[in-house]
Design an enzyme around this catalytic site. Structure first.
Site, PDB file in Angstrom:
ATOM      1  N   HIS A 134      27.382  31.399  51.183  1.00  0.00           N
ATOM      2  CA  HIS A 134      26.259  30.704  50.548  1.00  0.00           C
ATOM      3  C   HIS A 134      26.613  29.254  50.191  1.00  0.00           C
ATOM      4  CE1 HIS A 134      22.720  30.168  48.003  1.00  0.00           C
ATOM      5  NE2 HIS A 134      22.283  31.349  48.392  1.00  0.00           N
TER       6      HIS A 134
ATOM      7  N   HIS B 298      21.299  39.271  46.174  1.00  0.00           N
ATOM      8  CA  HIS B 298      22.726  38.959  46.370  1.00  0.00           C
ATOM      9  C   HIS B 298      23.664  39.924  45.646  1.00  0.00           C
ATOM     10  CE1 HIS B 298      21.407  35.482  48.477  1.00  0.00           C
ATOM     11  NE2 HIS B 298      21.321  34.632  47.482  1.00  0.00           N
TER      12      HIS B 298
ATOM     13  N   GLU C  21      22.433  30.558  55.841  1.00  0.00           N
ATOM     14  CA  GLU C  21      23.116  31.799  55.498  1.00  0.00           C
ATOM     15  C   GLU C  21      22.939  32.787  56.646  1.00  0.00           C
ATOM     16  OE1 GLU C  21      21.393  33.133  51.695  1.00  0.00           O
ATOM     17  OE2 GLU C  21      20.738  31.067  51.510  1.00  0.00           O
TER      18      GLU C  21
END
Ligand code: BGC
Length: 351
Positions: A181, A110, A315
């Protein structure tokens, strides 16, 4: 449980020399969405259940301080510059190699420790139903090349749909993968787990992963616990004797998406609340993550511990580790090119 939006005051602060705020979108049907410029994130989604009572279907906290300090740093965020994993935290562009922090075992996850989720974005809100967040990620930030300008906008329609649009441009060749997210619980955050939610994913294949959660094969879902082509509860196969599920303690896998944005790639509903959510996207993948690694240390908005399976994420994104896997849809963004992407979360009552 009575759900309401957290107080805006609890989100007015200063982080990294920037003022932070809470933004509230409203529509004609009583739905409300709260967003923070810290991480360009969704804080709350108040949506009517089958009795017309509002439930907050997004996990999260009631103050910016708690977001800053939480064990789980990704509640509601815009994950980037590269959402999901890059193996060994390295990749190459035009023969040059780039090294990122390894913040997830040996992977980069991420966008790094101070990825987009830890940045205070600039913002513009000019209507009750629309807000835009801006961020310029500097050349070299978290190890990525190129000055990258990113815009993420959220709108709330009168059809109870949240529309998220992403746009990005770089002054050097780089890589990009952006996702939202949010952890959803369609019974309301803090109201038990999501195992009895019914889920459908319109994918015929998913990406199996190695021991570091890096994709190593594209596998047909047929005959596996990953077959969500017909609605089934998340619980049904989550404890199956499947090495992919055992290693991840549940679902934490990317499904191949071939459905255009005109139809849902995934749909979920809870028989208890009657709330249904359809996910529509331009992205070629959707990561189903069932909150397997929640620690129980974080206490959510309504005072409940977030234990494993307290929420699920869908996601929408490109495949994990794409920069190192040239056969995947490309995540390369060339200098001067414009990256765009769009995802909708549409709420209704299950018939
Ligand atoms: C990943 C999980 C990770 C989580 C962190 C998900 O997108 O797939 O493995 O634990 O993000 O919030």
């Amino acid at each position: 449980m009575i759900y309401q939006l957290p107080s805006s005051k609890n989100f007015e602060s200063q982080l990294k020399d920037k003022n932070t705020h809470l933004f509230i979108l409203k529509n004609a049907r009583g739905m409300q969405v709260a967003l923070s410029d810290y991480g360009a994130r969704i804080v709350s989604i108040l949506v009517p259940d089958q009795k017309g009572n509002l439930r907050d279907v997004a996990l999260g906290f009631d103050s910016i301080q708690k977001y800053y300090e939480a064990d789980e740093q990704y509640h509601g965020v815009t994950a980037g510059r590269f959402a999901n994993r890059i193996a060994n935290g390295t990749f190459e562009i035009n023969g040059s190699s780039y090294t990122l922090d390894q913040n997830n075992g040996i992977n980069s996850l991420h966008g790094g420790i101070e990825g987009f989720h830890r940045r205070v974005w600039d913002r513009r809100m000019n209507q009750e139903s629309y807000v835009e967040f801006y961020y310029v990620s500097k050349d070299g930030e978290e190890g990525f090349p190129g000055n990258l300008s990113v815009v993420v906008s959220y709108s709330l329609t009168d059809e109870n749909e949240i529309i998220i649009k992403y746009r990005a441009e770089s002054d050097q060749d780089t890589v990009i993968n952006l996702t939202n997210h949010t952890y959803f619980n369609l019974n309301g955050e803090g109201n038990g787990d999501i195992l009895n939610h019914h889920l459908q994913i319109n994918s015929t294949e998913y990406l199996a992963v190695d021991e570091h959660q890096i994709p190593n094969a594209i596998i047909p879902v047929e005959g596996t616990a990953f077959d969500f082509r017909e609605f089934k509860t998340i619980a049904q196969d989550i404890a199956a004797n499947d090495e992919q599920l055992i290693a991840a303690k549940g679902y934490d896998h990317c499904f191949v998406n071939a459905i255009p944005i005109s139809s849902p790639c995934a749909s979920v509903f809870s028989p208890d609340s009657g709330i249904r959510m359809d996910v529509l996207t331009t992205e070629p993948g959707v990561q189903l993550y069932t909150g397997n690694w929640m620690t129980g240390n974080d206490i959510g908005k309504s005072g409940h511990k977030y234990l494993p399976y307290a929420g699920f994420c869908l996601e929408t994104q490109h495949y994990p580790d794409s920069p190192n896997q040239p056969e995947f849809p490309t995540t390369s963004l060339k200098k001067g090119e414009v990256f765009t992407s769009e995802t909708h979360f549409k709420f209704s009552i299950q018939k």
